[in-house]
Design an enzyme around this catalytic site. Structure first.
Site, PDB file in Angstrom:
ATOM      1  N   ASP A  30       0.755  -1.260  -0.106  1.00 22.86           N
ATOM      2  CA  ASP A  30       0.149  -0.007   0.121  1.00 22.86           C
ATOM      3  C   ASP A  30       0.764   1.311  -0.115  1.00 22.86           C
ATOM      4  OD1 ASP A  30      -1.929  -1.897   0.135  1.00 22.86           O
ATOM      5  OD2 ASP A  30      -2.696  -1.146   2.144  1.00 22.86           O
ATOM      6  N   VAL A  32       3.945   1.902  -1.203  1.00 24.76           N
ATOM      7  CA  VAL A  32       4.489   2.186  -2.505  1.00 24.76           C
ATOM      8  C   VAL A  32       3.305   2.644  -3.436  1.00 24.76           C
ATOM      9  CG1 VAL A  32       5.614   1.094  -4.718  1.00 24.76           C
ATOM     10  CG2 VAL A  32       6.265   0.455  -2.446  1.00 24.76           C
ATOM     11  N   LEU A  80     -11.617   8.312   2.292  1.00 22.87           N
ATOM     12  CA  LEU A  80     -11.056   9.442   3.054  1.00 22.87           C
ATOM     13  C   LEU A  80      -9.689   9.829   2.147  1.00 22.87           C
ATOM     14  CD1 LEU A  80     -11.326   8.522   6.742  1.00 22.87           C
ATOM     15  CD2 LEU A  80     -12.713  10.228   5.277  1.00 22.87           C
ATOM     16  N   LYS A 110      -8.188   4.650  13.207  1.00 23.92           N
ATOM     17  CA  LYS A 110      -8.630   3.976  11.871  1.00 23.92           C
ATOM     18  C   LYS A 110      -8.404   2.383  11.829  1.00 23.92           C
ATOM     19  CE  LYS A 110      -8.297   4.858   6.876  1.00 23.92           C
ATOM     20  NZ  LYS A 110      -8.007   3.579   6.317  1.00 23.92           N
ATOM     21  N   GLU A 165     -16.352  -0.800  10.352  1.00 25.49           N
ATOM     22  CA  GLU A 165     -15.172  -1.502  10.038  1.00 25.49           C
ATOM     23  C   GLU A 165     -15.283  -2.831  10.464  1.00 25.49           C
ATOM     24  OE1 GLU A 165     -13.478  -0.072   7.656  1.00 25.49           O
ATOM     25  OE2 GLU A 165     -11.543  -1.103   7.487  1.00 25.49           O
ATOM     26  N   LYS A 280     -12.399  13.869  12.045  1.00 25.80           N
ATOM     27  CA  LYS A 280     -13.576  14.335  11.603  1.00 25.80           C
ATOM     28  C   LYS A 280     -14.152  15.779  12.112  1.00 25.80           C
ATOM     29  CE  LYS A 280     -14.904   9.601  11.263  1.00 25.80           C
ATOM     30  NZ  LYS A 280     -15.730   8.283  11.631  1.00 25.80           N
ATOM     31  N   LYS A 304      -2.470   8.898   8.282  1.00 29.66           N
ATOM     32  CA  LYS A 304      -1.978   7.434   8.459  1.00 29.66           C
ATOM     33  C   LYS A 304      -0.779   7.525   9.415  1.00 29.66           C
ATOM     34  CE  LYS A 304      -3.120   4.802   5.748  1.00 29.66           C
ATOM     35  NZ  LYS A 304      -3.386   4.427   4.344  1.00 29.66           N
ATOM     36  N   CYS A 414      12.418 -33.649  14.008  1.00 29.49           N
ATOM     37  CA  CYS A 414      13.574 -34.392  14.507  1.00 29.49           C
ATOM     38  C   CYS A 414      13.080 -35.323  15.573  1.00 29.49           C
ATOM     39  CB  CYS A 414      14.640 -33.324  14.551  1.00 29.49           C
ATOM     40  SG  CYS A 414      16.171 -34.381  15.580  1.00 29.49           S
ATOM     41  N   CYS A 419      18.918 -34.687  20.274  1.00 28.28           N
ATOM     42  CA  CYS A 419      19.682 -33.719  19.470  1.00 28.28           C
ATOM     43  C   CYS A 419      19.868 -32.419  20.192  1.00 28.28           C
ATOM     44  CB  CYS A 419      18.576 -33.189  18.347  1.00 28.28           C
ATOM     45  SG  CYS A 419      18.663 -32.025  17.471  1.00 28.28           S
TER      46      CYS A 419
HETATM   47  S1  IVH Z   1     -14.934   7.397   8.475  1.00 32.73           S
HETATM   48  C1  IVH Z   1     -16.712   9.677   5.226  1.00 32.73           C
HETATM   49  N1  IVH Z   1     -13.886   6.229  10.440  1.00 32.73           N
HETATM   50  O1  IVH Z   1     -11.189   3.558   6.244  1.00 32.73           O
HETATM   51  C2  IVH Z   1     -15.718   8.248   5.217  1.00 32.73           C
HETATM   52  N2  IVH Z   1     -13.644   5.271   8.191  1.00 32.73           N
HETATM   53  O2  IVH Z   1     -10.807   5.663   3.449  1.00 32.73           O
HETATM   54  C3  IVH Z   1     -16.209   7.572   6.357  1.00 32.73           C
HETATM   55  N3  IVH Z   1     -12.228   3.054   8.331  1.00 32.73           N
HETATM   56  O3  IVH Z   1     -13.785   3.254   3.918  1.00 32.73           O
HETATM   57  C4  IVH Z   1     -15.045   6.915   6.790  1.00 32.73           C
HETATM   58  N4  IVH Z   1     -11.910   3.027  10.461  1.00 32.73           N
HETATM   59  O4  IVH Z   1     -13.620   1.575   5.757  1.00 32.73           O
HETATM   60  C5  IVH Z   1     -13.708   6.223   9.131  1.00 32.73           C
HETATM   61  N5  IVH Z   1     -12.795   5.240  12.327  1.00 32.73           N
HETATM   62  C6  IVH Z   1     -12.963   5.233  11.139  1.00 32.73           C
HETATM   63  C7  IVH Z   1     -12.581   4.236  10.198  1.00 32.73           C
HETATM   64  C8  IVH Z   1     -12.776   4.119   9.008  1.00 32.73           C
HETATM   65  C9  IVH Z   1     -11.385   2.696   9.398  1.00 32.73           C
HETATM   66  C10 IVH Z   1     -11.839   2.749   6.899  1.00 32.73           C
HETATM   67  C11 IVH Z   1     -13.200   2.795   6.302  1.00 32.73           C
HETATM   68  C12 IVH Z   1     -13.198   3.703   5.149  1.00 32.73           C
HETATM   69  C13 IVH Z   1     -11.976   4.098   4.990  1.00 32.73           C
HETATM   70  C14 IVH Z   1     -11.636   5.477   4.482  1.00 32.73           C
END
Ligand code: IVH
Length: 653
Positions: A30, A32, A80, A110, A165, A280, A304, A414, A419
């Site tokens: 991911d 790269v 995102l 995330k 998720e 957010k 990230k 073995c 041994c």
């Molecule tokens: S919010 C408006 N919160 O990451 C988009 N996403 O690229 C809503 N993900 O497809 C995403 N943990 O599958 C959000 N705490 C979290 C998350 C999360 C994992 C994943 C999700 C999404 C991707 C975002």
């Protein structure tokens, strides 16, 4: 980047994503991909007229595959924008503040899994749909219904979409892979693949067996009237959804950075894999005003973490012989920094895995390392091969003692009890933390003592003297004396440590405690009936204890004479209390250490068990509680928070 390089990069990205999404066979990491993607994005930002129509930045969705029926989300599932450092965060904040100054933020981990949309109508779960291309996904309702943390009905009658998720906890992931190895199946590359693969099973009972966990992170279509996202999420949790660990609200750059740094530092301690932190805007009206670009919401961003998958080269494959004789192949790779740790070795599990993945010396490979996930090779980049790769041949003889190996198909063993590798590893195990915990007797020292001919078995350890040690290279007075003291201190150890240190097959720490509590030194004379009557001791374990004692009783008694382990005390009868004679399971992070809480409950006469079953009376859970919590809910076991448990004990203690 010039225009020619831009065109090449777009073609390269398209090739990567075709292999990733369509062939299920990624050509690279991911990291790269993301790096190239961002270079392309930057070029396009400065050359708006030159943007190629087939650039991956212009693609709104992902690929959808055949196999399941398709279903539309009621409102689109976005993805995102990623940022990678403080500079990226500053830029995102500047952009966002331009749209609205009076905002605060909601931060949460995330989670690295598979996204899922749940549609509830009239309080019933009607559809579970994978993300797909954001508009249309795969309808996997039957599978979703097997996930215990997905409520089948909720106290909310209006139509609502709950997004989250689906993850597999790291310990569960290792368990699944272990089982797959035992059954001769291919292992999953990482918990994310395991989660996604488990969700898309055509047979729901397979999904059910995988202990998937749904962590809600957002809401699609809804008729809620909350002003803040944090309030709306609280409402979602109150409907019976699991609260993901560690979300918080904050105000500015400094606070976001601080939360990010702590989350990044602690990422290995989480039960599930995290690949970043999501930020957010907390005010829902501001979110609505800010809206979306073609691809992403403007009110949210993914910050990230450093990658845990890297590309490296296999330099050699070496063989390790464990104390039970199992020969495990290990890859020595070009040393590679993964999130601050230099990885030089990666497990190859067994020889079938080498064949299945077709790993050859000098191959370029993708390795994964993250906290408690053992470093492993998850993929060979076969398209990178030149003429220098050499296939690896399955050994027929022990690399240490040269005796012929027993080929059990998946495992090579073995069988020579003498041994050197088996002997050395059983001494190392004897001295290790969950056994006698002998300070100063690590791998290197055991090997030195063994090769000098001073220690041929664990019993010899206790014949060491200062003179003998001083004669060895590298052993000065202080080091030698410390080792002798540590050996002396091991005497009078707890009885379960003594049992555990014997290294009886299938008998680990928990079973050693059970044997110790039930029989003490009498464990050498018990019958099979007595053994299987203990909770947690099955047929296979009982047979193993009996066989071990049959062969080694004399050595066990000799060692017991030297070590004088403490016989477990007869427990003093506890006063009447709600936990007396109850079976209790602990899970999650609590305010005190697990062992302190365990000790306190044991004093009250409770029996602490490591797994939830129908026999469990109480589950006491802390933060970030895992699959045990789900299982307890499922079996209607009474679940108590740490505080609730403490309140119940206040009057008695
Ligand atoms: S919010 C408006 N919160 O990451 C988009 N996403 O690229 C809503 N993900 O497809 C995403 N943990 O599958 C959000 N705490 C979290 C998350 C999360 C994992 C994943 C999700 C999404 C991707 C975002």
């Amino acid at each position: 980047m010039n225009v020619q390089e831009y065109k090449t990069a777009v073609a390269q990205l398209n090739l990567y994503s075709y292999h990733y999404y369509v062939m299920d066979n990624p050509l690279t990491t991911d990291e790269v991909y993301d790096k190239l993607y961002h270079e392309v994005l930057e070029y396009e930002h400065n050359h708006k007229n030159e943007i190629l129509k087939n650039s991956p930045t212009q693609r709104v969705g992902e690929f959808i595959s055949e196999g399941f029926a398709k279903a539309s989300h009621l409102s689109r599932m976005w993805s995102l924008e990623d940022i990678f450092d403080a500079d990226g965060l500053q830029k995102w904040l500047t952009k966002t503040y331009k749209l609205d100054k009076n905002i605060s933020f909601y931060c949460e981990p995330k989670f690295d899994g598979a996204s899922l949309n749940l549609i509830y109508k009239n309080g019933e779960l009607t559809q579970g749909i994978t993300r797909g291309d954001g508009e249309v996904g795969e309808l996997i309702t039957q599978n979703v219904k097997t996930i215990r943390s997905v409520p089948l009905s909720i106290e909310h009658k209006q139509t609502i979409e709950i997004r989250g998720e689906v993850v597999i906890f790291k310990d569960e992931f290792e368990k699944i892979n272990k089982k797959r190895l035992k059954e001769g199946e291919a292992v999953f590359a990482n918990p994310r693949n395991a989660a996604a693969g488990s969700l898309r099973q055509l047979d729901s009972s397979v999904t059910a067996s995988r202990n998937l966990v749904f962590l809600p992170y957002g809401i699609g279509i809804n008729a809620l009237e909350y002003k803040l996202l944090s309030e709306a999420m609280e409402y979602i949790y109150s409907l019976g959804f699991r609260r993901p660990p560690n979300s918080s609200t904050c105000q500015d750059f400094e606070q976001i950075e601080a939360i990010y740094e702590v989350m990044k530092r602690d990422r290995d301690g989480y039960s599930m894999m995290l690949d970043g932190m999501v930020i957010k805007v907390n005010e829902i009206s501001a979110q609505i005003d800010m809206g979306y670009t073609v691809k992403n919401p403007r009110f949210s961003v993914a910050y990230k973490f450093p990658a845990v998958e890297k590309i490296t080269t296999v330099k050699n494959i070496v063989l390790q012989v464990g104390r039970s004789g199992v020969v495990t192949p290990v890859a020595l790779v070009e040393p590679t920094d993964i999130d601050g740790v230099v990885v030089e070795r990666a497990t190859l599990h067994n020889f079938d895995e080498i064949d299945r993945k077709d790993i050859r010396l000098n191959d370029k490979v993708i390795i994964l390392r993250s906290g408690d996930v053992i470093p492993k090779i998850i993929k060979v980049l076969t398209h990178e091969r030149d003429a220098t790769q050499v296939p690896f041949t399955r050994p027929t003889h022990c690399p240490v003692c040269s005796s012929e190996l027993l080929d059990e198909g998946v495992l090579l063993k073995c069988q020579n009890l003498e041994c050197n590798a088996r002997v050395v590893n059983s001494i190392i195990y004897f001295a290790s933390k969950p056994c006698l915990n002998i300070d100063g007797l690590g791998n290197k020292i055991v090997e030195a003592l063994f090769h000098a001919g001073l220690v041929k078995s664990v019993v010899d350890l206790f014949d060491l003297t200062l003179d003998k040690l001083l004669a060895l290279e590298g052993f000065k007075e202080k080091k030698s004396q410390n080792l002798l003291n540590s050996l002396e201190n091991a005497k009078g150890c707890e009885y379960w440590r003594f049992i555990n240190s014997l290294g009886i097959e299938h008998i680990g720490e928990v079973a050693s405690k059970t044997l110790s509590e039930n029989f003490g030194s009498g464990f050498v004379d018990v019958s099979k009936e007595q053994l299987v009557a203990c909770e947690g001791i099955g047929e296979e374990m009982a047979e193993s204890v009996l066989e071990f004692v049959r062969v080694n009783k004399e050595t066990v008694l000799k060692l017991q004479g030297i070590l004088q382990p403490k016989e477990p005390l007869q427990k003093i009868e506890a006063k009447e209390n709600p936990f007396k004679a109850k079976t209790v399971v602990l899970t999650g992070t609590m305010s005190q250490s697990r062992s302190e809480i365990k000790e306190m409950l044991e004093e009250l006469g409770a029996k602490i068990s490591s797994s939830v079953s129908k026999k469990t009376d109480y589950l006491i859970y802390g933060e970030d509680a895992g699959s045990k919590y789900d299982k307890a809910m499922d079996l209607s076991v009474k679940c108590l928070t740490e505080d609730e448990m403490k309140k119940m004990t206040v009057e008695i203690l």
